[in-house]
Scaffold this active site. Structure first.
Site, PDB file in Angstrom:
ATOM      1  N   TYR A   8      -2.601  -0.833  10.518  1.00 33.78           N
ATOM      2  CA  TYR A   8      -2.503  -1.098   9.076  1.00 33.78           C
ATOM      3  C   TYR A   8      -1.138  -0.632   8.544  1.00 33.78           C
ATOM      4  CZ  TYR A   8      -4.044  -0.993   4.148  1.00 33.78           C
ATOM      5  OH  TYR A   8      -4.183  -1.190   2.801  1.00 33.78           O
ATOM      6  N   SER A  32       0.874  -1.195   0.000  1.00 33.15           N
ATOM      7  CA  SER A  32       0.000   0.000   0.000  1.00 33.15           C
ATOM      8  C   SER A  32       0.894   1.223   0.000  1.00 33.15           C
ATOM      9  CB  SER A  32      -0.861   0.003   1.268  1.00 33.15           C
ATOM     10  OG  SER A  32      -1.427   1.283   1.475  1.00 33.15           O
TER      11      SER A  32
HETATM   12  C1  BGC Z   1      -6.285   1.547   1.605  1.00 38.68           C
HETATM   13  C2  BGC Z   1      -7.382   2.415   1.075  1.00 38.68           C
HETATM   14  C3  BGC Z   1      -6.930   3.859   0.977  1.00 38.68           C
HETATM   15  C4  BGC Z   1      -5.608   3.971   0.260  1.00 38.68           C
HETATM   16  C5  BGC Z   1      -5.066   5.402   0.229  1.00 38.68           C
HETATM   17  C6  BGC Z   1      -5.021   1.763   0.830  1.00 38.68           C
HETATM   18  O1  BGC Z   1      -4.006   0.982   1.355  1.00 38.68           O
HETATM   19  O2  BGC Z   1      -6.696   0.191   1.516  1.00 38.68           O
HETATM   20  O3  BGC Z   1      -8.513   2.305   1.909  1.00 38.68           O
HETATM   21  O4  BGC Z   1      -7.880   4.617   0.268  1.00 38.68           O
HETATM   22  O5  BGC Z   1      -4.668   3.135   0.872  1.00 38.68           O
HETATM   23  O6  BGC Z   1      -5.115   5.990   1.492  1.00 38.68           O
END
Ligand code: BGC
Length: 281
Positions: free
Chosen positions: A182, A169
């Protein structure tokens, strides 16, 4: 609010996209055998269909009901491809060994793992229950470890020069208020991937990360449904649009292919420029 689990964001069966293979001369993954975790929802479902369109046989992992995964299998096989549905909770060691054994048996081996399963659910630090922290770390990080370990064992035992793609991410790099668990999981995934990339490269196994930004998927359904919130996210993207699942899926197919044979241990951001800190002037 984000969906708490990838299974909760499963693509409704009646909206499983149509599937058609790419022309043979454009296929990048003919003869390759892949397993995609969290394959029946959002980005994972898009990746499964794109890999299959490139000629790969795909084991589609699902956590909850198998309906969507089975429908995807039917679409792929109906167009001459090869796919199967594989149940597994990636955070459970026994599930992981059973699912990989099934995929290896039914596909005759494994060339590609896409560690896609993940979940998010916001809590500020002072409000975060241990269970919420633990769940995110268990699925996003420990799940990636268990699956990478099983894939590497399988590939090495079979003498396969395979690829492990971690779906990371932008939050392996960008801190995010309310999502410290996260971010910890994605930041952890980054150095995990780089370390195993060094271990596995001498065996001909490549490890690469693909890091999506804001992609229009069920996990973001609540934000997308709110024009103000959706606009605020868009303002963080220099390209000026939310990403599509296909933006990520195409990148995964390429990094998984022989065309990316010299790409090792790095992160490919697929984020419209979100990691360029657009609001910093
Ligand atoms: C998340 C999304 C978020 C994006 C940008 C991703 O890792 O799953 O929910 O919109 O990051 O913030």
């Amino acid at each position: 609010m984000a969906e708490p689990t990838s299974a909760a964001g499963a693509v409704p069966v009646d909206s499983v996209p149509e599937f058609s293979p790419h022309p043979v001369e454009a296929q990048l993954l003919r003869g390759r055998r892949a397993l995609v975790t969290g394959g029946d929802s959002g980005i994972g479902a898009g990746i499964c269909l794109e890999l299959a369109a490139h000629g790969a046989a795909v084991a589609i992992n699902h956590l909850g009901g198998a309906d969507t995964a089975r429908e995807m299998v039917a679409r792929i096989e109906g167009s001459g491809g090869r796919a199967l549905a594989v149940p597994m909770d990636v955070s459970r060691e026994q599930d992981v060994s059973q699912a990989f054994a099934q995929a290896r048996r039914e596909l005759g081996g494994l060339d590609l793992l896409v560690n896609n399963a993940g979940l998010e659910h916001p809590y500020e630090l002072t409000e975060m229950p241990l269970e919420a922290w633990q769940k995110v770390i268990d699925v996003n990080l420990t799940g990636a470890f268990l699956c990478a370990r099983e894939a590497a064992r399988t590939m090495r035992a079979d003498g396969v020069r395979g690829v492990i793609v971690n779906i990371s991410s932008v939050h392996e790099q960008i801190p995010w208020i309310g999502f410290s668990h996260y971010c910890a999981s994605k930041g952890g995934m980054k150095l995990f991937a780089q370390s195993i990339a060094r271990e596995l490269a001498p065996h001909g196994i490549r490890v690469v990360a693909v890091a999506p930004g804001a992609i229009a998927t069920p996990i973001n359904a609540d934000v997308l449904a709110d024009p103000k919130k959706s606009g605020e996210v868009q303002a963080e993207i220099p390209l000026g649009r939310w990403g599509e699942v296909s933006d990520v899926a195409r990148a995964v197919a390429w990094v998984a292919s022989e065309q990316a044979d010299y790409v090792v241990g790095t992160t490919l951001f697929v984020d419209g420029g979100m990691t360029l800190y657009p609001r910093f002037v």
